[in-house]
Write an enzyme that holds these catalytic residues in place. Structure first.
Site, PDB file in Angstrom:
ATOM      1  N   GLN A   1      14.838  -8.909  -3.752  1.00 22.27           N
ATOM      2  CA  GLN A   1      13.513  -9.507  -3.570  1.00 22.27           C
ATOM      3  C   GLN A   1      13.082 -10.254  -4.833  1.00 22.27           C
ATOM      4  O   GLN A   1      12.540 -11.363  -4.765  1.00 22.27           O
ATOM      5  CB  GLN A   1      12.499  -8.411  -3.229  1.00 22.27           C
ATOM      6  CG  GLN A   1      11.048  -8.884  -3.239  1.00 22.27           C
ATOM      7  CD  GLN A   1      10.101  -7.863  -2.643  1.00 22.27           C
ATOM      8  OE1 GLN A   1       9.996  -7.761  -1.436  1.00 22.27           O
ATOM      9  NE2 GLN A   1       9.397  -7.119  -3.473  1.00 22.27           N
TER      10      GLN A   1
ATOM     11  N   VAL B   1      10.814   3.048 -11.258  1.00 25.59           N
ATOM     12  CA  VAL B   1      10.266   4.355 -11.634  1.00 25.59           C
ATOM     13  C   VAL B   1      10.889   5.391 -10.697  1.00 25.59           C
ATOM     14  O   VAL B   1      11.005   5.155  -9.488  1.00 25.59           O
ATOM     15  CB  VAL B   1       8.724   4.371 -11.524  1.00 25.59           C
ATOM     16  CG1 VAL B   1       8.162   5.735 -11.887  1.00 25.59           C
ATOM     17  CG2 VAL B   1       8.128   3.295 -12.422  1.00 25.59           C
TER      18      VAL B   1
ATOM     19  N   HIS C   1       4.357   1.529  -8.114  1.00 26.37           N
ATOM     20  CA  HIS C   1       3.300   0.504  -8.025  1.00 26.37           C
ATOM     21  C   HIS C   1       2.351   0.614  -9.226  1.00 26.37           C
ATOM     22  O   HIS C   1       1.938  -0.395  -9.802  1.00 26.37           O
ATOM     23  CB  HIS C   1       2.453   0.710  -6.769  1.00 26.37           C
ATOM     24  CG  HIS C   1       3.174   0.516  -5.478  1.00 26.37           C
ATOM     25  ND1 HIS C   1       3.345   1.526  -4.568  1.00 26.37           N
ATOM     26  CD2 HIS C   1       3.756  -0.584  -4.939  1.00 26.37           C
ATOM     27  CE1 HIS C   1       3.995   1.055  -3.504  1.00 26.37           C
ATOM     28  NE2 HIS C   1       4.263  -0.220  -3.708  1.00 26.37           N
TER      29      HIS C   1
ATOM     30  N   GLN D   1       7.742  -9.383   7.703  1.00 26.83           N
ATOM     31  CA  GLN D   1       8.969  -8.973   7.024  1.00 26.83           C
ATOM     32  C   GLN D   1       9.631  -7.758   7.671  1.00 26.83           C
ATOM     33  O   GLN D   1      10.597  -7.222   7.137  1.00 26.83           O
ATOM     34  CB  GLN D   1       8.718  -8.747   5.533  1.00 26.83           C
ATOM     35  CG  GLN D   1       7.852  -7.557   5.164  1.00 26.83           C
ATOM     36  CD  GLN D   1       7.503  -7.564   3.686  1.00 26.83           C
ATOM     37  OE1 GLN D   1       6.678  -8.353   3.235  1.00 26.83           O
ATOM     38  NE2 GLN D   1       8.131  -6.704   2.906  1.00 26.83           N
TER      39      GLN D   1
ATOM     40  N   GLY E   1       0.805  -1.212   0.000  1.00 21.89           N
ATOM     41  CA  GLY E   1       0.000   0.000   0.000  1.00 21.89           C
ATOM     42  C   GLY E   1       0.837   1.261   0.000  1.00 21.89           C
ATOM     43  O   GLY E   1       2.023   1.243  -0.267  1.00 21.89           O
TER      44      GLY E   1
ATOM     45  N   MET F   1      11.240   5.798  -6.644  1.00 22.78           N
ATOM     46  CA  MET F   1       9.967   5.927  -5.916  1.00 22.78           C
ATOM     47  C   MET F   1       9.919   4.875  -4.814  1.00 22.78           C
ATOM     48  O   MET F   1      10.256   3.715  -5.038  1.00 22.78           O
ATOM     49  CB  MET F   1       8.802   5.699  -6.856  1.00 22.78           C
ATOM     50  CG  MET F   1       8.767   6.672  -7.995  1.00 22.78           C
ATOM     51  SD  MET F   1       7.492   7.868  -7.731  1.00 22.78           S
ATOM     52  CE  MET F   1       7.710   8.872  -9.190  1.00 22.78           C
TER      53      MET F   1
HETATM   54  O1  PAF Z   1       7.693  -5.261  -2.207  1.00 18.64           O
HETATM   55  C1  PAF Z   1       6.793  -5.221  -1.326  1.00 18.64           C
HETATM   56  O2  PAF Z   1       6.042  -4.246  -1.220  1.00 18.64           O
HETATM   57  C2  PAF Z   1       6.635  -6.381  -0.379  1.00 18.64           C
HETATM   58  O3  PAF Z   1       7.863  -6.918  -0.014  1.00 18.64           O
HETATM   59  C3  PAF Z   1       5.683  -7.485  -0.913  1.00 18.64           C
HETATM   60  C4  PAF Z   1       6.254  -8.145  -2.162  1.00 18.64           C
HETATM   61  C5  PAF Z   1       4.329  -6.884  -1.217  1.00 18.64           C
HETATM   62  C6  PAF Z   1       5.504  -8.575   0.146  1.00 18.64           C
HETATM   63  O4  PAF Z   1       4.945  -8.068   1.318  1.00 18.64           O
END
Ligand code: PAF
Length: 281
Positions: free
Chosen positions: A153, A176, A37, A61, A31, A184
């Site tokens: 990741q 971006v 995003h 996390q 979010g 960002m």
């Molecule tokens: O990149 C992120 O925003 C987070 O690590 C993810 C992949 C949504 C997992 O919580």
């Protein structure tokens, strides 16, 4: 646009749509959406018939003392932004929905997770791999979209999806950036005006490294020193790491003789920002 708060709701929705032959795209997020995003969502819209996003600030996390509580959250704003790019559904579960009492399983990789962000944030990638596995199992997407800003990741998720035979295609989308090059990030809102000005050095230092390689520099130590010196010269920047790593196994490199990941994490006050580039020879 549908908002599903329950796992059963999003499952049912996707099952129905898939039944009519639709290709399902998925963008997992925490979010506080930004253009990075939205770019993932636009790519998903181009490739897929239905796009589901998730908004879930995943406690698993975040380490002790990290920014879980103060992580920015604004569902109304996110909802409006997702509507702008015509997302079909938002999966917006509670923590209890994702981690009910008795939850007791993690997904852990044997390598790739002990260096870079995994070293600074122990347990971070276990939390990411676990929640992404759960989200994939819930949504069952055909394709899932991730930003290159989180290069480690992406490697972790690709490896995990391959190792565990997850029937999903992982798509990576370029970072971006703001006008001055700052990547960002939802965490950019934490920066004071002075820190925000200083943070432009991250992109500038990556560009300087690219230029040095273009001009023939091949010594990893020299490139790393150049980047560290540039970052250290601006107010309030504290280097967490600046490293050159092999782009597939993340082993350290001494000489740049094939494409290499230059990755960095830098603190401005309490705020830790990451960025990276691939140095091509
Ligand atoms: O990149 C992120 O925003 C987070 O690590 C993810 C992949 C949504 C997992 O919580």
């Amino acid at each position: 646009m549908l908002i599903c708060r329950r796992i059963s709701e999003v499952r049912e929705l996707v099952r129905t749509e898939r039944g009519t032959g639709k290709i399902i795209g998925f963008v997992p997020t925490m979010g506080y959406l930004h253009q990075g995003h939205l770019q993932l969502m636009r790519e998903a819209k181009k490739d897929c018939d239905m796009v589901v996003i998730s908004i879930f600030v995943n406690p698993a996390q975040f380490g002790p003392g990290e920014d879980l509580e103060r992580y920015p959250r604004d569902f109304e704003r996110d909802h409006a932004l997702a509507a702008e790019v015509d997302v079909d559904a938002i999966f917006y579960p509670s923590v209890e929905e994702m981690y009910p009492p008795g939850f007791n399983t993690n997904v852990d990789l044997n390598s790739l997770t002990g260096c870079l962000c995994g070293k600074s944030r122990p347990g971070h990638f276990r939390g990411v791999a676990t929640v992404v596995t759960k989200l994939f199992n819930i949504v069952l997407p055909d394709r899932a979209y991730f930003g290159q800003k989180d290069a480690q990741q992406v490697l972790v998720i690709r490896r995990m999806a391959e190792d565990l035979n997850m029937p999903v295609e992982i798509v990576t989308v370029p970072t971006v950036r703001e006008e001055d090059g700052l990547a960002m990030s939802s965490r950019n809102v934490y920066l004071t005006p002075e820190q925000r000005r200083s943070a432009a050095v991250l992109f500038e230092s990556l560009k300087a490294a690219e230029k040095a390689v273009e001009q023939g520099e091949r010594d990893a130590g020299t490139i790393l020193q150049l980047v560290r010196d540039m970052i250290s010269s601006v107010p309030e920047a504290g280097i967490d790491y600046v490293e050159l790593r092999n782009i597939s196994d993340l082993n350290p490199v001494e000489v740049i003789d094939c494409p290499v990941l230059l990755a960095l994490a830098v603190r401005f006050g309490q705020t830790r920002l990451i960025d990276n580039t691939v140095l091509e020879v």
